[in-house]
Motif scaffolding. Structure first.
Motif, PDB file in Angstrom:
ATOM      1  N   ILE A  50       0.877  -1.224  -0.121  1.00 29.04           N
ATOM      2  CA  ILE A  50       0.109  -0.148  -0.017  1.00 29.04           C
ATOM      3  C   ILE A  50       0.889   1.107  -0.082  1.00 29.04           C
ATOM      4  CG2 ILE A  50      -1.992   1.256   1.220  1.00 29.04           C
ATOM      5  CD1 ILE A  50      -2.734  -1.295   2.407  1.00 29.04           C
ATOM      6  N   PHE A  51       0.585   2.080  -1.160  1.00 27.34           N
ATOM      7  CA  PHE A  51       1.440   3.405  -0.977  1.00 27.34           C
ATOM      8  C   PHE A  51       0.296   4.490  -0.878  1.00 27.34           C
ATOM      9  CE2 PHE A  51       3.308  -0.027  -3.842  1.00 27.34           C
ATOM     10  CZ  PHE A  51       4.533   0.351  -3.281  1.00 27.34           C
ATOM     11  N   TYR A  52       0.807   5.556   0.099  1.00 28.65           N
ATOM     12  CA  TYR A  52      -0.092   6.581   0.267  1.00 28.65           C
ATOM     13  C   TYR A  52       0.405   7.944  -0.286  1.00 28.65           C
ATOM     14  CZ  TYR A  52      -2.441   3.713   3.512  1.00 28.65           C
ATOM     15  OH  TYR A  52      -3.272   2.496   4.054  1.00 28.65           O
ATOM     16  N   GLU A  53      -0.285   8.809  -0.849  1.00 29.29           N
ATOM     17  CA  GLU A  53       0.137   9.856  -1.295  1.00 29.29           C
ATOM     18  C   GLU A  53       0.755  10.954  -0.388  1.00 29.29           C
ATOM     19  OE1 GLU A  53      -0.481  11.041  -5.099  1.00 29.29           O
ATOM     20  OE2 GLU A  53      -0.038   8.779  -4.594  1.00 29.29           O
ATOM     21  N   THR A  54       1.769  11.517  -0.862  1.00 32.32           N
ATOM     22  CA  THR A  54       2.210  12.518   0.036  1.00 32.32           C
ATOM     23  C   THR A  54       1.281  13.493   0.546  1.00 32.32           C
ATOM     24  OG1 THR A  54       4.378  12.394  -1.429  1.00 32.32           O
ATOM     25  CG2 THR A  54       4.262  14.319   0.041  1.00 32.32           C
ATOM     26  N   GLY A  55       1.503  13.796   1.969  1.00 32.08           N
ATOM     27  CA  GLY A  55       0.474  14.862   2.496  1.00 32.08           C
ATOM     28  C   GLY A  55      -0.620  14.087   2.882  1.00 32.08           C
ATOM     29  N   PHE A  56      -1.152  13.011   2.658  1.00 26.57           N
ATOM     30  CA  PHE A  56      -2.371  12.349   3.029  1.00 26.57           C
ATOM     31  C   PHE A  56      -2.145  11.744   4.517  1.00 26.57           C
ATOM     32  CE2 PHE A  56      -5.134   8.681   3.607  1.00 26.57           C
ATOM     33  CZ  PHE A  56      -6.366   9.154   3.533  1.00 26.57           C
ATOM     34  N   LYS A  57      -3.109  12.098   5.185  1.00 27.30           N
ATOM     35  CA  LYS A  57      -3.112  11.696   6.870  1.00 27.30           C
ATOM     36  C   LYS A  57      -4.213  10.836   7.010  1.00 27.30           C
ATOM     37  CE  LYS A  57      -1.278  16.305   8.189  1.00 27.30           C
ATOM     38  NZ  LYS A  57      -1.804  17.623   8.974  1.00 27.30           N
ATOM     39  N   ARG A  58      -3.658   9.592   7.474  1.00 28.28           N
ATOM     40  CA  ARG A  58      -4.733   8.637   7.613  1.00 28.28           C
ATOM     41  C   ARG A  58      -5.224   8.651   9.108  1.00 28.28           C
ATOM     42  NH1 ARG A  58      -0.600   3.703   7.297  1.00 28.28           N
ATOM     43  NH2 ARG A  58       0.743   5.237   7.135  1.00 28.28           N
ATOM     44  N   GLY A  59      -6.533   8.527   9.308  1.00 25.43           N
ATOM     45  CA  GLY A  59      -7.210   8.544  10.414  1.00 25.43           C
ATOM     46  C   GLY A  59      -7.844   7.401  10.682  1.00 25.43           C
ATOM     47  N   LYS A  60      -8.462   7.227  12.172  1.00 24.41           N
ATOM     48  CA  LYS A  60      -8.988   5.941  12.260  1.00 24.41           C
ATOM     49  C   LYS A  60     -10.325   5.532  11.557  1.00 24.41           C
ATOM     50  CE  LYS A  60     -10.815   3.645  16.511  1.00 24.41           C
ATOM     51  NZ  LYS A  60     -11.034   3.899  18.016  1.00 24.41           N
ATOM     52  N   GLN A  61     -11.078   6.316  11.086  1.00 27.92           N
ATOM     53  CA  GLN A  61     -11.991   6.270  10.051  1.00 27.92           C
ATOM     54  C   GLN A  61     -11.466   5.568   8.721  1.00 27.92           C
ATOM     55  OE1 GLN A  61     -14.395   9.709   9.010  1.00 27.92           O
ATOM     56  NE2 GLN A  61     -15.585   8.344   7.612  1.00 27.92           N
ATOM     57  N   PHE A  62     -10.409   6.404   8.325  1.00 24.72           N
ATOM     58  CA  PHE A  62      -9.761   5.704   7.035  1.00 24.72           C
ATOM     59  C   PHE A  62      -9.394   4.368   7.271  1.00 24.72           C
ATOM     60  CE2 PHE A  62      -6.500   4.967   4.503  1.00 24.72           C
ATOM     61  CZ  PHE A  62      -6.972   5.226   3.236  1.00 24.72           C
ATOM     62  N   GLU A  63      -8.839   4.022   8.174  1.00 21.36           N
ATOM     63  CA  GLU A  63      -8.011   2.607   8.424  1.00 21.36           C
ATOM     64  C   GLU A  63      -9.299   1.812   8.513  1.00 21.36           C
ATOM     65  OE1 GLU A  63      -5.154   2.055   8.081  1.00 21.36           O
ATOM     66  OE2 GLU A  63      -3.817   3.900   8.836  1.00 21.36           O
ATOM     67  N   THR A  64     -10.166   2.348   9.271  1.00 17.26           N
ATOM     68  CA  THR A  64     -11.256   1.043   9.675  1.00 17.26           C
ATOM     69  C   THR A  64     -12.187   0.902   8.236  1.00 17.26           C
ATOM     70  OG1 THR A  64     -11.703   1.775  11.876  1.00 17.26           O
ATOM     71  CG2 THR A  64     -13.320   0.665  10.613  1.00 17.26           C
ATOM     72  N   GLU A  65     -12.411   2.055   7.397  1.00 18.02           N
ATOM     73  CA  GLU A  65     -13.050   2.036   6.237  1.00 18.02           C
ATOM     74  C   GLU A  65     -12.396   0.834   5.254  1.00 18.02           C
ATOM     75  OE1 GLU A  65     -16.265   2.698   5.620  1.00 18.02           O
ATOM     76  OE2 GLU A  65     -16.676   3.607   7.402  1.00 18.02           O
TER      77      GLU A  65
END
Length: 382
Positions: free
Chosen positions: A347-362
């Motif tokens: 999994i590669f995330y875009e620069t500047g994207f901040k993962r939160g709990k909602q995102f991780e769960t979804e």
């Protein structure tokens, strides 16, 4: 006419809303599936099935309850969808059948010399299908007759020539191989078969693109599609004069002129802040035009299955991850059905994207849904 100007965020909303990628749409029936296909204009077909076939993935993304038998019925029984060519091999709404005729005419003009040289072969193919019914290319294999003009390879070329010129159509696919039949047995007689004038054909391309994508530039409307450039310019001018379309500028992308409709712009009055996750097929309608994807979402994307392994940055089958109106990153994954497992390779995330709990769960939930869709019940690599 002075262009309307909207923000980049509003532009993303229009693009996603018209592509059925927001939760404002609820689908539960075959009728809803047809509406999606008619609205987005085409669904690309591709041979790669690392997760699932492209057309299934595109439809499932917009219709989580998608079942293959729904599409099969729309094609073979209801005759509301057919297979032909858009910018690539695609499923198209039957109501747009007549707008495939210009490309068929072009193909015959361009490759007619091949048809003239192979008249006996083409007659043999048509005669067999007329007498025997729908056939696949493998039905023309005969090891005892290798080297003759009815050999499998030229017969396969002949089937494709007859398909692209409109003499044959595809009734279905078996093991992803085309099943050819006479066009008159597949295309309903009550469908409009009249040949569109060039400007009428261009108008179809313009309006189809605007309605499917919320807005579009002239280049996006005709991307890899056969058309007459002067007729397209004339159609744009007429549609603007008649107020059927309006020019559009997007803040931050002022160098590009887009076109939309007043109806599309009204959608912005009721927009919602949506945080759904979609794991998109590399052949998804939203991502297929890379320059548009970069402009709207600041996302550089290449499907690397066509890139030599040593030169890949992200993996063989990296899929964009859409989170609300942001492309958060990409996931390289593979469905290993014999192990009943969807393998998340990276999994590669875009620069500047901040993962939160909602995102991780979804994201975890969406990967489980993707696993089930691809025929697996387990996930590894998460």
């Amino acid at each position: 006419m002075r262009p309307e100007t909207i923000s980049l965020k509003d532009a993303r909303y229009l693009a996603l809303h018209n592509q059925f990628l927001l939760d404002t749409h609820v689908h539960n029936s075959k009728k809803d599936l047809l509406k999606i296909i008619e609205s987005i204009g085409y669904v690309q077909i591709d041979t790669i099935s690392i997760i699932e076939r492209a057309h299934k993935h595109v439809l499932w993304t917009r219709f989580p309850g998608y079942k293959n038998e729904m599409l099969d019925r729309l094609i073979d029984i209801d005759k509301k969808v057919f297979e032909f060519w858009d910018h690539a091999a695609s499923y198209l709404p039957m109501k747009n059948y007549r707008f495939t005729l210009p490309r068929k005419q072009m193909y015959e003009r361009k490759y007619g010399h091949w048809g003239d040289k192979n008249k006996k072969l083409l007659k043999y193919i048509v005669d067999r299908i007329t007498a025997e019914g729908p056939l696949q290319s493998r039905n023309f294999e005969d090891p005892a007759k290798r080297g003759m003009w009815w050999d499998w390879k030229p017969a396969k070329d002949g089937l494709e020539y007859l398909f692209h010129t409109g003499k044959l159509a595809v009734r279905a696919r078996k093991n992803f191989q085309k099943v050819y039949d006479l066009t008159e047995r597949i295309i309903p007689s009550d469908i409009n078969h009249t040949f569109p004038a060039e400007e009428e054909h261009s108008e179809h391309l313009i309006m189809n693109s605007i309605n499917a994508n919320g807005f579009a530039s002239e280049k996006e409307m005709t991307y890899l599609r056969y058309h007459n450039k002067s007729a397209t310019s004339a159609a744009l001018t007429r549609l603007l004069k008649d107020n059927r379309i309006v020019p559009l500028k997007i803040a931050g992308l002022e160098e590009e002129l887009y076109y939309t409709t007043k109806k599309n712009l009204k959608q912005l009055r009721n927009k919602k802040d949506v945080k759904d996750i979609h794991i998109l097929s590399p052949f998804d309608n939203l991502v297929i035009q890379r320059k548009r994807l970069k402009a709207l979402f600041n996302f550089d994307y290449v499907i690397e299955c066509y890139v030599p392994a040593p030169k890949r940055k992200f993996g063989y089958f990296c899929m964009p991850v859409l989170f609300g109106d942001v492309i958060a990153g990409r996931i390289d994954a593979k469905a290993v059905r014999k192990e009943n497992t969807l393998k998340v390779i990276n999994i590669f995330y875009e620069t500047g994207f901040k993962r939160g709990k909602q995102f991780e769960t979804e994201l975890r939930n969406k990967l489980h849904e993707l696993a089930l869709f691809s025929g697996c019940s387990e996930i590894s690599g998460m």
